[in-house]
Design a protein around this motif. Structure first.
Motif, PDB file in Angstrom:
ATOM      1  N   ILE A   1     -37.492 168.481  72.613  1.00 19.29           N
ATOM      2  CA  ILE A   1     -37.506 167.148  72.012  1.00 19.29           C
ATOM      3  C   ILE A   1     -36.712 166.175  72.870  1.00 19.29           C
ATOM      4  N   ILE A   2     -35.524 166.636  73.293  1.00 21.45           N
ATOM      5  CA  ILE A   2     -34.659 165.739  74.044  1.00 21.45           C
ATOM      6  C   ILE A   2     -35.281 165.343  75.387  1.00 21.45           C
ATOM      7  N   TYR A   3     -35.924 166.306  76.064  1.00 23.44           N
ATOM      8  CA  TYR A   3     -36.576 165.955  77.332  1.00 23.44           C
ATOM      9  C   TYR A   3     -37.711 164.967  77.110  1.00 23.44           C
ATOM     10  N   SER A   4     -38.451 165.141  76.024  1.00 22.81           N
ATOM     11  CA  SER A   4     -39.529 164.198  75.751  1.00 22.81           C
ATOM     12  C   SER A   4     -38.970 162.809  75.498  1.00 22.81           C
ATOM     13  N   ILE A   5     -37.887 162.743  74.727  1.00 17.20           N
ATOM     14  CA  ILE A   5     -37.285 161.439  74.469  1.00 17.20           C
ATOM     15  C   ILE A   5     -36.821 160.805  75.774  1.00 17.20           C
ATOM     16  N   ASN A   6     -36.214 161.616  76.630  1.00 14.46           N
ATOM     17  CA  ASN A   6     -35.747 161.086  77.913  1.00 14.46           C
ATOM     18  C   ASN A   6     -36.883 160.456  78.706  1.00 14.46           C
ATOM     19  N   ILE A   7     -37.977 161.197  78.834  1.00 16.72           N
ATOM     20  CA  ILE A   7     -39.111 160.666  79.596  1.00 16.72           C
ATOM     21  C   ILE A   7     -39.624 159.402  78.940  1.00 16.72           C
ATOM     22  N   GLY A   8     -39.767 159.455  77.621  1.00 14.74           N
ATOM     23  CA  GLY A   8     -40.272 158.302  76.877  1.00 14.74           C
ATOM     24  C   GLY A   8     -39.379 157.096  77.070  1.00 14.74           C
ATOM     25  N   ALA A   9     -38.077 157.283  76.890  1.00 15.42           N
ATOM     26  CA  ALA A   9     -37.158 156.157  76.974  1.00 15.42           C
ATOM     27  C   ALA A   9     -37.211 155.516  78.357  1.00 15.42           C
ATOM     28  N   TYR A  10     -37.211 156.354  79.398  1.00 16.33           N
ATOM     29  CA  TYR A  10     -37.239 155.772  80.737  1.00 16.33           C
ATOM     30  C   TYR A  10     -38.588 155.132  81.041  1.00 16.33           C
ATOM     31  N   TYR A  11     -39.642 155.702  80.494  1.00 17.23           N
ATOM     32  CA  TYR A  11     -40.952 155.082  80.680  1.00 17.23           C
ATOM     33  C   TYR A  11     -40.940 153.650  80.150  1.00 17.23           C
ATOM     34  N   PHE A  12     -40.439 153.498  78.910  1.00 17.78           N
ATOM     35  CA  PHE A  12     -40.438 152.159  78.320  1.00 17.78           C
ATOM     36  C   PHE A  12     -39.438 151.239  79.004  1.00 17.78           C
TER      37      PHE A  12
END
Lengths: 264, 355, 261
Positions: free
Chosen positions: A28-39
Motif C-alpha cells: 500500500i505504502i509503495y503505491s501511495i508513494n508512486i501515486g503521490a509523486y505522480y500527481f
C-alpha cells in the motif's frame, strides 16, 4: 561457503514472507508513494510539455520505475549493523567463520529479492493500470536494466555498510543514518531526476556515487540514455562499485582494531 | 497504603489461565507463501488454571523447569500480562486493571534484565525512582541509608550501572525494587549467575526484609539452596499446572534425595569401614572402589558436620564435594515417584491435555 | 502535577546521560538540520522549472514547509519510537516499563525523548517567518496564538498516528514494525492537497491526516480560502487522532506477551 551465502539469502527471503502486516502495508505504502509523486509531478509540469528534458509521459514512467527499483535496492543494513554494534552482538558475529559484511550483504540481497518479486512486480502491474506508464518492449534493454539494478543494489548496500559501521566511532549515528537516507533518495535522482538540478549541482552529482543508484538505471529503461551511452552508464556503476570497496575495507579494519581495544 | 489488612491474602489467584497463540509456520517457500494469505495458529497453554493463595508475610518459592509457566505467572501477578481467564488479586488489586496504582505497592526484580538507567550513576537512578514511586524525601533518605548499609552499596552509588559486575548490579537492582517499601516483592531468578558469596548475602537480606517489614516475597529459582534458605512454602509448576503446593519439609521428606557428599581418599578406605564409623547417622554409602565413596544423607538428616567428622576419624580425606540438588531434579523425582501422590491435594487434575 | 515533575526528572536524567557523550549532541543537531535543508532543496529545485505549483508560489510552499517543521520537530522529540518493536517488545524491556506506576506510554515517550530535535522546530519557525516576510504577510497579534494552537493540534496528529503505528508491534512480531515504511508518506502533507487525486487527498485528510500537519494549518496564514475551515479543524482532528492512537495503544498493550516464555 557459497552455499552458506545462498542459504542466508533464502532465509532472509522467508523471514520477510513471515511478516504479513509489513508485507501488506508495504504494498500500500509503495503505491501511495508512486501515486503521490505522480500527481506532484503532474502539478509541477502544469501546462509545460517538457521539463529538464523529460516529457510528462517519460516522467511518469521514470517515477514508477524508480520507486520500484528502490524496493529492490533499499535495505536497512545500516540500522541493523549499528544496532548490532551498540548492543555488542557484533562481537559474536566476528568470531563466526564467515565474513560479517558479506553476510549482511547477502541478507540484504534476500530482502531485496523479496521486495522485487513481491512488491515491485505486483506494484508495477497496479501502476500500469492506474497511471500512464509506458514500459519498453525491447528484451535487451530489460536485461541491461536488470544488470544495472543489481549494481544499484551493490552500491546502495556499500553506502549502507559504511554508514552502519560508523556506529563504531560515534555513540549515536542515528542522525547520520537519517541524513544518508535523504541524501540517497534526493541525490540518486529518485525524488528529482538529476537533469532537473541546477548546472552546478548536476556537475557535482556526476562526481558522486548516488546517481549510479537510481538515475542511471532509470534513464536507461526510460530510453533517455541509449546505445553506447547506456553501456557507459553501466561502466560508471562498476567503477563506483570498485571504488567504494576501498573505504569499506579501511573503515572495517579500523573498526576491528577498535573493537579489540574496547574488548568487545 | 493499599488497605492491606493483616488477615488479607497477599496473593489470591483462582483458576488463572494464560494461553498464547503461536503461529504455525508451514515449511519451505510454498508454505511461506501460503502463510502470507492464510495463517494457522496453535494455542499453547502457558498457565493452566492454577489456584494459589499466599498469605501476607510469607516467602514462597515458585519452582519448575524452564517453560513450565513460572515467568508467565509472575508476569500476570505483577500486572505485565493480562490473563486469558481466571481471577487474580494481588495486595487487594486486580493487577492488570489498576496497573499504575497497583504497582506502587509491589517490587519486581528480573534477574536477567536491568531496571536501572545504564549510563548514569546508580544513585541517580534511585533518585528518579523515588520520584516515580512518590516516596517522600525523608522516607527515601532513611530507606536509602538502610539499604546502603545492608547491601553494602556505598562504593557503588556513584558508578554508572554499566561499570558494575553482575553481583554488584543485582544488589543495586534489589535496592531499586525495595526503595518504596513494597508490601509484595516478586523476584524472577534473583540469584542467577551470581557467585556463592553474593547469593548468601542476598538471601540474608531478603530474610531480614521479610522479618522486619513482613514483606511478602515470591521468587522463582532453579537453585534449591535459595529455597532452603528462604522459603517456608514451595509451589511447583509443571506444564502450566501446580503439581506440588506445600511446605519444604514435606517436599524433602517425600521426594528429596537428601544431600549427597562425595569423598575422595588419599589412602584406600573400604565401604565397610565407612558404614561402621557412621553407624549412628542415617546415611547410605555407595562406592565403586576404595578411593572414592558417595554418601547420601536421608532427607531428614541434617548433621553434615557429624558425618564428615566421623569419616575423618577413620579415613584420610583428600577431597570433599557436596553435590547440590537442583530444583529440576526434584520436579523429575516427583514425576518418577508418581505424580498422582503429589497432585492428590488438588481438587481436579486432568492428564496433560493440550488444546 | 505529578506528571510534570516526572517529566522534569526524566529530562534531567536525559541531560546527565547526554553529558557523557557531548560531541554526539552536536552531531545530531547538525545532521538533523542538514536533513531538513535537503528536503527544502527539493522545493527549490522544482521551482527552478516552474513558477507556480497548482497556483501556489515558491514562497508559499516554503512557508508550508517551515510550518511543517515545527510539529515535526516536536514529534521527533517525543514520539519517535522507531526501534520500539525490537527493543521493548522482542527484547522485553516493556516488562520493566509495565511494573512502574506511571502510564506506560508516558514512560516510553520520556525514556526516548530527544530534545535536540526541537532545533528543527526552531529552524522551521525561522523559515516560516522568513517566507512570510517575503510574501509580505502582516501577522495580526492573535495570529501567534492561532499558530500555537495549530502547532499543538498538528503535533497531536503526528503523535496519534505514530502511536497507532508503533502499537502494531503488539500485533505483529516483526522486528522493524511498519514505522520506517511510513517515512515518505508524512512528506506529502507538505504540498497543496489539491494537486492530488481524490483518493490520495482523502487519505491525507481523513485516514492518515498528514495534510493537517502541513498544508491545511499553514494555509490559514496565507489566506487561501480553500482550506480555512480545514485549518481551524486542526486542533479537533488532533484531539481525535491522538485519542484514537492512545486507544489503539492501550488495546495493544493488553496483548503484550513479554519476551521468552
Amino acid at each position: 561457503m557459497s552455499s552458506l551465502y545462498l542459504d542466508l539469502i533464502r532465509i532472509r527471503f522467508l523471514t520477510m514472507l513471515a511478516y504479513r502486516v509489513n508485507y501488506y502495508s508495504g504494498i500500500i505504502i509503495y503505491s501511495i508513494n508512486i501515486g503521490a509523486y505522480y500527481f506532484l509531478w503532474k502539478a509541477i509540469y502544469g501546462d509545460a510539455e517538457s521539463l529538464g528534458g523529460f516529457t510528462v509521459a517519460e516522467m511518469t514512467t521514470y517515477v514508477a520505475i524508480s520507486w520500484m527499483a528502490r524496493a529492490f535496492y533499499f535495505n536497512n543494513l545500516d540500522r541493523e549493523i549499528a544496532r548490532e554494534i551498540k548492543d555488542g552482538s557484533v562481537a559474536i558475529q566476528l568470531i563466526r567463520p564467515y565474513r560479517y559484511l558479506v553476510v549482511k550483504t547477502m541478507e540484504g540481497f534476500g530482502e531485496g529479492l523479496f521486495r522485487l518479486l513481491m512488491f515491485s512486480v505486483p506494484g508495477m502491474c497496479l501502476a500500469l493500470l492506474l497511471f500512464p506508464v509506458q514500459l519498453p518492449t525491447d528484451a535487451g534493454k530489460w536485461l541491461l536494466f536488470l544488470l544495472m539494478l543489481f549494481f544499484s543494489f551493490l552500491i546502495n548496500t556499500q553506502i549502507n555498510l559504511l554508514t552502519g559501521l560508523f556506529a563504531f566511532f560515534v555513540e549515536n549515528n542515528e542522525g547520520m543514518m537519517r541524513l544518508k537516507r535523504v541524501s540517497v533518495d534526493l541525490f540518486s535522482g529518485l525524488i528529482i531526476p538529476i537533469s532537473f538540478f541546477p548546472v552546478w549541482a548536476e556537475t557535482l552529482l556526476k562526481w558522486l556515487p548516488f546517481q549510479a543508484i537510481t538515475y542511471l538505471p532509470s534513464s536507461v529503461i526510460t530510453g533517455r540514455i541509449e546505445g553506447a551511452e547506456a553501456y557507459a552508464a553501466l561502466g560508471t556503476q562498476i567503477v563506483w562499485f570498485v571504488l567504494l570497496i576501498i573505504p569499506i575495507f579501511g573503515v572495517w579494519r579500523l573498526a576491528r582494531k577498535r573493537l579489540i581495544v574496547q574488548g568487545g | 497504603m493499599g488497605g492491606i489488612g493483616k488477615t488479607m491474602l497477599a496473593v489470591d489467584v483462582r483458576n488463572l489461565r494464560k494461553e498464547f497463540k503461536v503461529q504455525k509456520s508451514r515449511e519451505g517457500l510454498l508454505g511461506a507463501f501460503k502463510d502470507l494469505f492464510r495463517r494457522e495458529y496453535q494455542r499453547i497453554v502457558a498457565v493452566d488454571n492454577i489456584t494459589l493463595q499466599i498469605p501476607q508475610g510469607e516467602i514462597c518459592g515458585y519452582i519448575g523447569e524452564n517453560g513450565a509457566g513460572k515467568s508467565t505467572t509472575i508476569k500476570m501477578l505483577s500486572g505485565i500480562l493480562v490473563p486469558t481467564s481466571g481471577e487474580i488479586r494481588v495486595g487487594g488489586y486486580i493487577p492488570y486493571k489498576e496497573r499504575e496504582k497497583f504497582v506502587r505497592n509491589i517490587g519486581v526484580v528480573f534477574g536477567q534484565r536491568s531496571q536501572l538507567w545504564w549510563d548514569i550513576a546508580v544513585i541517580e537512578s534511585f533518585r528518579l525512582l523515588r520520584k516515580i514511586y512518590r516516596v517522600p524525601e525523608p522516607d527515601f533518605r532513611k530507606r536509602m541509608d538502610e539499604l546502603v548499609e545492608r547491601l553494602r552499596l556505598q562504593e557503588l552509588l556513584h558508578r554508572p550501572v554499566r561499570k558494575l559486575s553482575l553481583g554488584q548490579r543485582m544488589r543495586c537492582e534489589l535496592a531499586a525494587a525495595l526503595l518504596h517499601n513494597p508490601s509484595i516483592v516478586f523476584l524472577d531468578e534473583p540469584t542467577i549467575g551470581l557467585d556463592v558469596m553474593v547469593k548468601a548475602e542476598i538471601r540474608q537480606f531478603l530474610q531480614d526484609i521479610n522479618r522486619q517489614y513482613g514483606t511478602t516475597i515470591m521468587l522463582t529459582t532453579h537453585d534449591l539452596q535459595d529455597i532452603e534458605a528462604l522459603c517456608s512454602r514451595v509451589v511447583i509448576l509443571d506444564e502450566g499446572k501446580i503439581i506440588y503446593d506445600g511446605s519444604l519439609e514435606r517436599l524433602k521428606q517425600e521426594w528429596g534425595k537428601g544431600k549427597e557428599i562425595l569423598f575422595r581418599f588419599s589412602a584406600p578406605c573400604p565401604v565397610a569401614v565407612l558404614k561402621e564409623t557412621t553407624a549412628g547417622i542415617d546415611v547410605h554409602w555407595q562406592a565403586e572402589h576404595d578411593w572414592e565413596a558417595k554418601a547420601t544423607l536421608a532427607p531428614t538428616e541434617t548433621d553434615v558436620s557429624g558425618l564428615i567428622a566421623a569419616v575423618a576419624s577413620r579415613a584420610q580425606i583428600a577431597d570433599i564435594q557436596v553435590l547440590e540438588t537442583n530444583t529440576d531434579e526434584i520436579v523429575r523425582e516427583i514425576y518418577q515417584s508418581g505424580a498422582e501422590a503429589a497432585v492428590a491435594m488438588e481438587e481436579t487434575v486432568e492428564a496433560t491435555v493440550r488444546v | 502535577m505529578y506528571y510534570a515533575s516526572i517529566i522534569v526528572d526524566y529530562l534531567k536524567t536525559y541531560m546527565k546521560t547526554r553529558m557523557t557523550y557531548r560531541a554526539d549532541f552536536w552531531i545530531e543537531v547538525v545532521s538533523d538540520l542538514a536533513y531538513q535543508v535537503m528536503n527544502l532543496f527539493f522545493v527549490l529545485v522544482v521551482f527552478q522549472h516552474t513558477n507556480l505549483l497548482a497556483g501556489w508560489t515558491r514562497e508559499e510552499i516554503i512557508f508550508i514547509y517551515g510550518y511543517f517543521m515545527i510539529p515535526y520537530g516536536i514529534f521527533s522529540c517525543f514520539f519517535d519510537l522507531w526501534d520500539f518493536a525490537d527493543r521493548y517488545v522482542i527484547k522485553g524491556e516493556m516488562d520493566r516499563v509495565l511494573t512502574r506506576p506511571v502510564h506506560n506510554l508516558v514512560q516510553l515517550v520520556l525514556e526516548n525523548a530527544d530534545p535536540p530535535a526541537l532545533f528543527g522546530s526552531l529552524t522551521g519557525f525561522l523559515i516560516m517567518v522568513y517566507a512570510g516576510w517575503q510574501l509580505g504577510l502582516e501577522p495580526r497579534w492573535y495570529d501567534w496564538l492561532v499558530l500555537l494552537v495549530l502547532v499543538i493540534g498538528s503535533a497531536m496528529i503526528y503523535g496519534g498516528i505514530y502511536i497507532a503505528l508503533t502499537s502494531v508491534a503488539f500485533y505483529s512480531d516483526s522486528k522493524t514494525g511498519i514505522v520506517p515504511m511510513m517515512y515518505n508518506i508524512q512528506n506529502y502533507g507538505r504540498y497543496p492537497v489539491d494537486i492530488y487525486n481524490k483518493t490520495i487527498r482523502f487519505l491525507l485528510t481523513w485516514v492518515i491526516p498528514f495534510a493537517f500537519v502541513g498544508v491545511y494549518p499553514a494555509a490559514y496564514f496565507l489566506d487561501k480560502e480553500i482550506t480555512r475551515i480545514f485549518a481551524l479543524l486542526t486542533p479537533l482532528v488532533g484531539a481525535i487522532v491522538l485519542m484514537l492512537g492512545v486507544l489503539i495503544w492501550n488495546i495493544g498493550v493488553k496483548r503484550y506477551r513479554g519476551a521468552g516464555s
